[in-house]
Design a protein around this motif. Structure first.
Motif, PDB file in Angstrom:
ATOM      1  N   ALA A   1      -7.328  -1.933   0.703  1.00  0.00           N
ATOM      2  CA  ALA A   1      -7.172  -3.277   0.131  1.00  0.00           C
ATOM      3  C   ALA A   1      -5.716  -3.633  -0.154  1.00  0.00           C
ATOM      4  O   ALA A   1      -5.423  -4.733  -0.615  1.00  0.00           O
ATOM      5  CB  ALA A   1      -7.988  -3.391  -1.163  1.00  0.00           C
ATOM      6  N   THR A   2      -4.804  -2.714   0.100  1.00  0.00           N
ATOM      7  CA  THR A   2      -3.394  -2.963  -0.174  1.00  0.00           C
ATOM      8  C   THR A   2      -2.830  -3.990   0.812  1.00  0.00           C
ATOM      9  O   THR A   2      -3.095  -3.922   2.015  1.00  0.00           O
ATOM     10  CB  THR A   2      -2.583  -1.664  -0.072  1.00  0.00           C
ATOM     11  N   SER A   3      -2.068  -4.940   0.288  1.00  0.00           N
ATOM     12  CA  SER A   3      -1.456  -5.980   1.114  1.00  0.00           C
ATOM     13  C   SER A   3      -0.021  -6.194   0.657  1.00  0.00           C
ATOM     14  O   SER A   3       0.424  -5.642  -0.353  1.00  0.00           O
ATOM     15  CB  SER A   3      -2.247  -7.282   1.022  1.00  0.00           C
ATOM     16  N   ASP A   4       0.699  -7.033   1.417  1.00  0.00           N
ATOM     17  CA  ASP A   4       2.073  -7.350   1.032  1.00  0.00           C
ATOM     18  C   ASP A   4       2.112  -8.030  -0.324  1.00  0.00           C
ATOM     19  O   ASP A   4       3.040  -7.831  -1.104  1.00  0.00           O
ATOM     20  CB  ASP A   4       2.716  -8.253   2.088  1.00  0.00           C
ATOM     21  N   ARG A   5       1.107  -8.822  -0.597  1.00  0.00           N
ATOM     22  CA  ARG A   5       1.111  -9.547  -1.876  1.00  0.00           C
ATOM     23  C   ARG A   5       0.859  -8.601  -3.044  1.00  0.00           C
ATOM     24  O   ARG A   5       1.461  -8.746  -4.108  1.00  0.00           O
ATOM     25  CB  ARG A   5       0.056 -10.642  -1.857  1.00  0.00           C
TER      26      ARG A   5
ATOM     27  N   VAL B   1      -0.031   2.283  -8.155  1.00  0.00           N
ATOM     28  CA  VAL B   1      -1.341   2.646  -7.628  1.00  0.00           C
ATOM     29  C   VAL B   1      -1.171   3.058  -6.175  1.00  0.00           C
ATOM     30  O   VAL B   1      -0.398   2.460  -5.433  1.00  0.00           O
ATOM     31  CB  VAL B   1      -2.326   1.455  -7.736  1.00  0.00           C
ATOM     32  N   ALA B   2      -1.899   4.081  -5.790  1.00  0.00           N
ATOM     33  CA  ALA B   2      -1.817   4.568  -4.416  1.00  0.00           C
ATOM     34  C   ALA B   2      -2.365   3.516  -3.454  1.00  0.00           C
ATOM     35  O   ALA B   2      -3.302   2.779  -3.780  1.00  0.00           O
ATOM     36  CB  ALA B   2      -2.590   5.865  -4.280  1.00  0.00           C
ATOM     37  N   ALA B   3      -1.746   3.407  -2.285  1.00  0.00           N
ATOM     38  CA  ALA B   3      -2.183   2.438  -1.288  1.00  0.00           C
ATOM     39  C   ALA B   3      -3.562   2.795  -0.756  1.00  0.00           C
ATOM     40  O   ALA B   3      -3.934   3.962  -0.646  1.00  0.00           O
ATOM     41  CB  ALA B   3      -1.175   2.384  -0.152  1.00  0.00           C
ATOM     42  N   ASN B   4      -4.331   1.755  -0.441  1.00  0.00           N
ATOM     43  CA  ASN B   4      -5.654   1.947   0.144  1.00  0.00           C
ATOM     44  C   ASN B   4      -5.924   0.830   1.150  1.00  0.00           C
ATOM     45  O   ASN B   4      -5.000   0.111   1.538  1.00  0.00           O
ATOM     46  CB  ASN B   4      -6.734   1.986  -0.953  1.00  0.00           C
TER      47      ASN B   4
END
Length: 279
Positions: free
Chosen positions: A99-103, A94-97
């Motif tokens: 809400a993207t985090s290391d987890r 999924v493309a980063a946005n």
């Protein structure tokens, strides 16, 4: 004529003669002659023959092995059988946005111990006043925990402290609770921190007693103490209890202070048990 025919036959019999009896003993000269003749005949060397046979067998095995490898090398590889489940179910990229985090990126490599350490702290019971809760830096912890922070801080960092979380609340007018969670890079650092109070708490300036083993916790994984901090005529005793437990790379440090002396081992054990279950 008869005489002439008979004479040659007698001559042949005389020339041929009876075969010598091998069982008869030989005379001394004859025996010496036989021994000399036997000694003149060379004997076969069995060791050389055995080595030749063994060498031939080894060469044969080696030649067979090399031939087998050569034949196998020129053969086409045998295809492996197909997997029972050729397509594994899983979320696609999924493309980063925002809400993207290391987890979310490393979801398959995330461990429970990587969660927010402050969320693993016990929440104050109903009616209690939350004084402080959240993460704590190593230098702030050292200033609050050690008598000599300038020595305690480098020692703590040297043993690989990773994160520290702290919770404090006041239950009623006379009781105060403080819980700390310390996570280290490995179990060795957690063992170091656990063994430290187990070494000095028995001294008079601290608990002044050897404490006791917590129920359900092995002796090498935890310990607890109950003691009076202050005893003065005309005042209620200031009573304190402490429990230290290690679970993996995390150490639980629970301290309960009661200004009226109303504190028992059961209360310490219950609070330590709840915090351990929270982990």
């Amino acid at each position: 004529m008869e005489h002439e025919q008979t004479i040659p036959e007698q001559r042949r019999e005389a020339e041929t003669g009876p075969e010598p009896d091998s069982s008869a003993p030989l005379s001394a000269p004859a025996a010496e002659a036989v021994d000399a003749e036997t000694a003149a005949v060379p004997r076969r060397r069995r060791g050389r023959t055995t080595l030749l046979i063994a060498g031939a067998a080894a060469l044969g095995v080696l030649a067979g092995t090399v031939t087998g490898y050569a034949v196998q090398y020129h053969r086409e590889p045998t295809a492996l059988p197909p997997l029972a489940q050729q397509k594994m179910a899983g979320a696609g990229p999924v493309a980063a946005n925002d809400a993207t985090s290391d987890r979310s990126i490393n979801a398959n490599r995330w461990d429970k111990s990587d969660e927010d350490l402050a969320k693993k702290l016990l929440e104050p019971p109903g009616g209690a006043k939350d004084v402080e809760s959240g993460d704590q830096s190593a230098d702030e912890f050292s200033a609050d925990y050690y008598k000599e922070p300038n020595r305690g801080f480098p020692n703590l960092v040297g043993h690989g402290v990773r994160r520290i979380a702290k919770a404090r609340w006041q239950d009623g007018e006379h009781e105060f609770v403080e819980i700390r969670l310390l996570q280290f890079q490995g179990r060795s650092g957690a063992e170091y921190f656990l063994n430290s109070p187990m070494g000095y708490m028995a001294k008079d300036e601290h608990a002044g007693n050897g404490g006791y083993t917590l129920p359900g916790v092995p002796a090498e994984f935890g310990h607890a103490w109950l003691y009076n901090v202050r005893e003065k005529a005309g005042y209620h005793p200031l009573r304190q209890g402490r429990a230290v437990i290690r679970r993996g790379d995390i150490v639980i440090d629970v301290v309960i202070t009661n200004k009226r002396g109303d504190l028992t081992e059961g209360e310490i054990n219950e609070l330590a048990k709840r915090q351990l279950e929270r982990l």
